[in-house]
Design an enzyme around this catalytic site. Structure first.
Site, PDB file in Angstrom:
ATOM      1  N   CYS A   2      -9.982   8.867  24.087  1.00  0.00           N
ATOM      2  CA  CYS A   2      -9.884  10.310  23.866  1.00  0.00           C
ATOM      3  C   CYS A   2      -8.645  10.795  24.615  1.00  0.00           C
ATOM      4  O   CYS A   2      -8.020  10.042  25.344  1.00  0.00           O
ATOM      5  CB  CYS A   2     -11.089  11.032  24.444  1.00  0.00           C
ATOM      6  SG  CYS A   2     -12.661  10.452  23.817  1.00  0.00           S
ATOM      7  N   ARG A  27      -4.557   9.996  20.018  1.00  0.00           N
ATOM      8  CA  ARG A  27      -5.566   9.259  20.787  1.00  0.00           C
ATOM      9  C   ARG A  27      -6.982   9.453  20.235  1.00  0.00           C
ATOM     10  O   ARG A  27      -7.927   8.823  20.708  1.00  0.00           O
ATOM     11  CB  ARG A  27      -5.551   9.730  22.250  1.00  0.00           C
ATOM     12  CG  ARG A  27      -4.230   9.570  22.926  1.00  0.00           C
ATOM     13  CD  ARG A  27      -4.314  10.038  24.353  1.00  0.00           C
ATOM     14  NE  ARG A  27      -5.284   9.269  25.097  1.00  0.00           N
ATOM     15  CZ  ARG A  27      -5.057   8.086  25.641  1.00  0.00           C
ATOM     16  NH1 ARG A  27      -3.871   7.539  25.534  1.00  0.00           N
ATOM     17  NH2 ARG A  27      -5.993   7.452  26.295  1.00  0.00           N
ATOM     18  N   TRP A  74     -12.454  10.999  20.527  1.00  0.00           N
ATOM     19  CA  TRP A  74     -12.617   9.843  19.645  1.00  0.00           C
ATOM     20  C   TRP A  74     -14.009   9.338  19.982  1.00  0.00           C
ATOM     21  O   TRP A  74     -14.234   8.727  21.030  1.00  0.00           O
ATOM     22  CB  TRP A  74     -11.548   8.802  19.954  1.00  0.00           C
ATOM     23  CG  TRP A  74     -11.736   7.521  19.228  1.00  0.00           C
ATOM     24  CD1 TRP A  74     -12.285   6.374  19.723  1.00  0.00           C
ATOM     25  CD2 TRP A  74     -11.377   7.233  17.885  1.00  0.00           C
ATOM     26  NE1 TRP A  74     -12.286   5.412  18.763  1.00  0.00           N
ATOM     27  CE2 TRP A  74     -11.736   5.898  17.632  1.00  0.00           C
ATOM     28  CE3 TRP A  74     -10.784   7.971  16.854  1.00  0.00           C
ATOM     29  CZ2 TRP A  74     -11.531   5.278  16.399  1.00  0.00           C
ATOM     30  CZ3 TRP A  74     -10.579   7.352  15.635  1.00  0.00           C
ATOM     31  CH2 TRP A  74     -10.943   6.031  15.415  1.00  0.00           C
ATOM     32  N   ASN A 100     -12.977  10.408  29.010  1.00  0.00           N
ATOM     33  CA  ASN A 100     -12.414   9.388  28.118  1.00  0.00           C
ATOM     34  C   ASN A 100     -12.904   8.048  28.641  1.00  0.00           C
ATOM     35  O   ASN A 100     -12.624   7.694  29.781  1.00  0.00           O
ATOM     36  CB  ASN A 100     -10.885   9.462  28.162  1.00  0.00           C
ATOM     37  CG  ASN A 100     -10.238   8.274  27.479  1.00  0.00           C
ATOM     38  OD1 ASN A 100     -10.836   7.667  26.580  1.00  0.00           O
ATOM     39  ND2 ASN A 100      -9.032   7.944  27.891  1.00  0.00           N
ATOM     40  N   GLY A 101     -13.669   7.322  27.819  1.00  0.00           N
ATOM     41  CA  GLY A 101     -14.180   6.024  28.244  1.00  0.00           C
ATOM     42  C   GLY A 101     -15.630   5.859  27.828  1.00  0.00           C
ATOM     43  O   GLY A 101     -16.127   6.586  26.963  1.00  0.00           O
ATOM     44  N   GLU A 477      -5.556 -14.885   8.835  1.00  0.00           N
ATOM     45  CA  GLU A 477      -5.150 -13.612   9.428  1.00  0.00           C
ATOM     46  C   GLU A 477      -3.689 -13.657   9.880  1.00  0.00           C
ATOM     47  O   GLU A 477      -2.952 -12.684   9.722  1.00  0.00           O
ATOM     48  CB  GLU A 477      -6.096 -13.266  10.585  1.00  0.00           C
ATOM     49  CG  GLU A 477      -5.799 -11.979  11.328  1.00  0.00           C
ATOM     50  CD  GLU A 477      -5.803 -10.715  10.467  1.00  0.00           C
ATOM     51  OE1 GLU A 477      -6.256 -10.750   9.307  1.00  0.00           O
ATOM     52  OE2 GLU A 477      -5.316  -9.676  10.965  1.00  0.00           O
ATOM     53  N   LYS A 481      -0.909 -11.041   8.477  1.00  0.00           N
ATOM     54  CA  LYS A 481      -0.068 -10.184   9.329  1.00  0.00           C
ATOM     55  C   LYS A 481       1.397 -10.324   8.921  1.00  0.00           C
ATOM     56  O   LYS A 481       2.112  -9.343   8.815  1.00  0.00           O
ATOM     57  CB  LYS A 481      -0.206 -10.557  10.808  1.00  0.00           C
ATOM     58  CG  LYS A 481      -1.458 -10.147  11.525  1.00  0.00           C
ATOM     59  CD  LYS A 481      -1.648  -8.664  11.738  1.00  0.00           C
ATOM     60  CE  LYS A 481      -2.304  -8.013  10.593  1.00  0.00           C
ATOM     61  NZ  LYS A 481      -3.640  -7.719  10.494  1.00  0.00           N
ATOM     62  N   GLU A 484       2.074  -8.676   5.453  1.00  0.00           N
ATOM     63  CA  GLU A 484       1.951  -7.217   5.501  1.00  0.00           C
ATOM     64  C   GLU A 484       3.192  -6.519   6.042  1.00  0.00           C
ATOM     65  O   GLU A 484       3.641  -5.531   5.498  1.00  0.00           O
ATOM     66  CB  GLU A 484       0.809  -6.825   6.463  1.00  0.00           C
ATOM     67  CG  GLU A 484      -0.558  -6.796   5.893  1.00  0.00           C
ATOM     68  CD  GLU A 484      -1.562  -6.399   6.961  1.00  0.00           C
ATOM     69  OE1 GLU A 484      -2.297  -5.426   6.743  1.00  0.00           O
ATOM     70  OE2 GLU A 484      -1.630  -7.046   8.032  1.00  0.00           O
ATOM     71  N   HIS A 500      -4.124 -31.157  -1.118  1.00  0.00           N
ATOM     72  CA  HIS A 500      -4.623 -30.941  -2.478  1.00  0.00           C
ATOM     73  C   HIS A 500      -3.717 -29.981  -3.253  1.00  0.00           C
ATOM     74  O   HIS A 500      -4.144 -29.391  -4.234  1.00  0.00           O
ATOM     75  CB  HIS A 500      -6.063 -30.425  -2.435  1.00  0.00           C
ATOM     76  CG  HIS A 500      -7.005 -31.432  -1.849  1.00  0.00           C
ATOM     77  ND1 HIS A 500      -7.483 -32.506  -2.553  1.00  0.00           N
ATOM     78  CD2 HIS A 500      -7.511 -31.565  -0.595  1.00  0.00           C
ATOM     79  CE1 HIS A 500      -8.258 -33.249  -1.783  1.00  0.00           C
ATOM     80  NE2 HIS A 500      -8.298 -32.688  -0.576  1.00  0.00           N
ATOM     81  N   LYS A 597      -3.412   2.474   5.683  1.00  0.00           N
ATOM     82  CA  LYS A 597      -4.360   2.119   6.739  1.00  0.00           C
ATOM     83  C   LYS A 597      -5.774   2.055   6.184  1.00  0.00           C
ATOM     84  O   LYS A 597      -6.558   1.195   6.537  1.00  0.00           O
ATOM     85  CB  LYS A 597      -4.269   3.156   7.862  1.00  0.00           C
ATOM     86  CG  LYS A 597      -5.174   2.880   9.046  1.00  0.00           C
ATOM     87  CD  LYS A 597      -4.552   1.852   9.941  1.00  0.00           C
ATOM     88  CE  LYS A 597      -5.478   1.337  11.009  1.00  0.00           C
ATOM     89  NZ  LYS A 597      -5.197  -0.075  11.335  1.00  0.00           N
TER      90      LYS A 597
END
Ligand code: G6P
Length: 602
Positions: A2, A27, A74, A100-101, A477, A481, A484, A500, A597
């Site tokens: 946050c 944030r 958040w 925040n946390g 992955e 990355k 992308e 193969h 996103k």
């Protein structure tokens, strides 16, 4: 994650706070709140929504007074609504605070405070802090002592901004594992989660460290250790960042910042779920027909999930792209089916459709989500949050490693419940899980090497990423990355598949990235590397066995970690490699072409 901003001085506090909140919006942005003090009275306005929408609606810029605190939220505990928005107050309404946390032991504290007669209004972990200070005030000599006593009872991560209506000279701020920085003005002082909040007013800053609290007045500040009460001397830094650089905390891109946030994010994912995982495991333990559905990076997390469930809980989930599942699975889902959806945003159209289909067919649904209050969380029976904080870069990084973390926790909890593997092994795995943040920190130290490697590879046209077992997901992955953000063609595959077909494409200098932690199939991947090497592939291997050094052009010595936990650590250098290649090629890694996103259309 946050955003917090506090002001004390001669200006109208709400103006400074509202403009600061706008600069902290990156944030978190699901709700906002402001408290100011005037004539010993607190004025609080808060609500769900973005600052731009709420500024007028709530009259945030009309609040009186020259000191106050603001918060942009958040959500972590409690959905984003008006009641859960910060600030939160104690029963008397004299203490208001923002946070925040994550408070790890909030359930226990809430229980204790309820018994003592405190009345709670929200579902947040934050509100316990206000009541705890109120409780401590009954016996403490003054507010500061009460605050210190309360802080020493909190577990978890917290940056706090606190205002006490009976103390009109000060504001209080705290830092423990969540950021806090002071802005030093002339006859006015600022405190915030991050420098951009006050950068238009001052560029002189004091960075607060973990375990410290601050007493802020118009004229200055005192920083103390909240365990001992001892005063701490602090250095004043001059910030010469532009506003935009400051938002990224000096990192050139959000993606790089988010990669560097992974140790913290993984820690939060562990803290934030430790209390709930057994209960979730219990609720799903009876299901044997399990689907894991997701898209993109979340789909790769699903593949890791499959290996974890197989090895630990002896269950074999079918991992499917939600876009396939939604059209193919109808006939095979019933009330004995468990559908686990993995989605960072909680808004991906295909994944939502998969959850809805599962529900329609009477299946049990569990979603693993980062964005609290998103659609997936509202339509699923059970939710696990990844607690990674907002991710701005389009390419998922910290949300992936936190997805892997909670999947590992879930598989361990299931295995414990079902007694499918040896308890001692589970204990060791759990201990190792807590070491993951440190191990990620260690591999982040390879950044210079990876940057140099990116320079060497800049002109390459095709990359192959290979892995075996649980590392297949890391290979996929890593390749994703690269595609992308660097726009280089890359393929991720199980190393066994190499001969193969794809081996036909390996020729002189073609990069082959081998994800090769020690484990069940280490010898097998060594043979696969040899096959690629024999075709003159350029071998980049990641592993903890020095044997790899002999057969690789580039060897990245990884820390030793159980194979089942290795995906969390091994993906990080691959994220960094993709990032540096993208930057070298002149791309903006935060906003890759043609991609979004959150894919909210089919
Ligand atoms: C988009 C994003 C990816 C993400 C995928 C799934 O493609 O660019 O980073 O992995 O969507 O998103 P979700 O929010 O469901 O995890």
């Amino acid at each position: 994650m946050c955003g917090i901003i506090g002001y004390i001085g001669d200006r109208k506090a709400c103006d400074v706070i509202v403009s600061g909140l706008k600069r902290l919006e990156y944030r978190g942005y699901d709700s906002v709140g402001v408290v100011t003090e005037n004539g010993g009275e607190l004025y609080i306005r808060k609500g769900a929504g973005k600052i731009g929408e709420l500024e007028k609606k709530l009259g945030l810029s009309e609040l009186p007074g020259n000191r106050g605190i603001g918060h942009t939220r958040w959500a972590t505990h409690g959905i984003p609504d008006d009641t859960n928005a910060h600030p939160h107050t104690d029963c008397t309404g004299e203490i208001a605070l923002v946070h925040n946390g994550i408070i790890e032991n909030y359930l226990e504290l809430r229980e204790e405070l309820l018994e003592k007669g405190h009345l709670f209004r929200s579902d947040t972990d934050t509100e316990v802090i206000a009541h705890l200070i109120e409780e401590e005030l009954k016996t403490a000599g003054d507010f500061e002592e009460a605050l210190r006593n309360a802080l020493n009872r909190l577990k978890g991560s917290f940056a706090l901004g606190i205002i006490y209506s009976r103390d009109v000279e000060h504001l209080y701020f705290v830092r423990h594992e969540s950021p806090l920085v002071l802005g030093i003005g002339e006859g006015e002082m600022f405190a915030a989660s991050d420098v951009p909040a006050f950068l238009p007013y001052t560029n002189r800053a004091v960075f607060i460290d973990d375990g410290e609290y601050v007493i802020l007045s118009k004229e200055g500040y005192t920083v103390k250790d909240f365990r001992t009460g001892a005063v701490r001397e602090k250095e004043v830094h001059t910030i010469n960042w532009s506003l935009e650089m400051a938002e990224k905390q000096g990192y050139p891109h959000f993606m790089l910042k988010e990669i560097h946030e992974e140790p913290k994010a993984v820690k939060e994912a562990i803290y934030g779920n430790i209390e709930f995982m057994d209960r979730i495991a219990e609720e799903i333990a009876e299901y044997d027909k399990i689907f894991i559905v997701a898209m993109g990076t979340s789909y790769h997390a699903g593949i890791v999930g499959k290996y974890l469930f197989q090895r630990l809980a002896r269950k074999v989930p079918i991992v499917e792209e939600a876009s396939e599942f939604r059209y193919e699975a109808e006939g095979v889902i019933d009330k004995n089916t468990l559908v686990i959806a993995i989605t960072q945003s909680g808004e991906t159209a295909d994944t939502l459709a998969a959850i809805r289909l599962a529900k329609k067919r009477g299946a049990k649904t569990l979603s693993i989500v980062n964005v609290v209050g998103s659609m997936a969380t509202r339509i699923s029976d059970l939710v696990i949050y990844t607690h990674a904080g907002p991710e701005i870069g389009v390419a998922a990084t910290k949300t992936y490693t936190t997805q892997l973390t909670v999947l590992t926790m879930l598989a361990i909890a299931l295995a414990r419940h079902l007694k499918t593997v040896d308890g001692d092994y589970l204990n060791t795995l759990e201990e190792d899980l807590h070491k993951l943040p440190e191990l990620i920190e260690e591999v982040l130290g390879y950044e210079d090497e990876l940057k140099a490697l990116a320079e060497e590879l800049e002109e390459k046209k095709d990359f192959f990423y290979i892995g075996r077992g649980i590392s297949v997901a890391t290979a996929l992955e890593g390749a994703l990355k690269l595609k992308e953000i660097s726009y280089i063609h890359a393929e991720g595959l199980s190393a066994g598949e190499l001969k193969h077909g794809p081996l036909a494409l390996i020729e002189d200098g073609v990069p082959v990235v081998a994800v090769a932690p020690s484990g069940k199939t280490f010898d097998k991947i060594v043979s696969n590397i040899e096959e690629a090497k024999a075709r003159k592939g350029f071998i980049i291997s990641l592993g903890d066995n020095d044997e790899l050094r002999k057969i690789s052009d580039v060897f990245l010595r990884m820390p030793e970690v159980d194979e089942l936990l290795s995906p969390v650590v091994y993906v990080v250098p691959l994220q960094l490699l993709a990032y540096h290649l993208a930057v070298l090629r002149g791309n903006d890694p935060d906003k890759p072409r043609n991609l979004a996103k959150s894919v909210t259309v089919e």
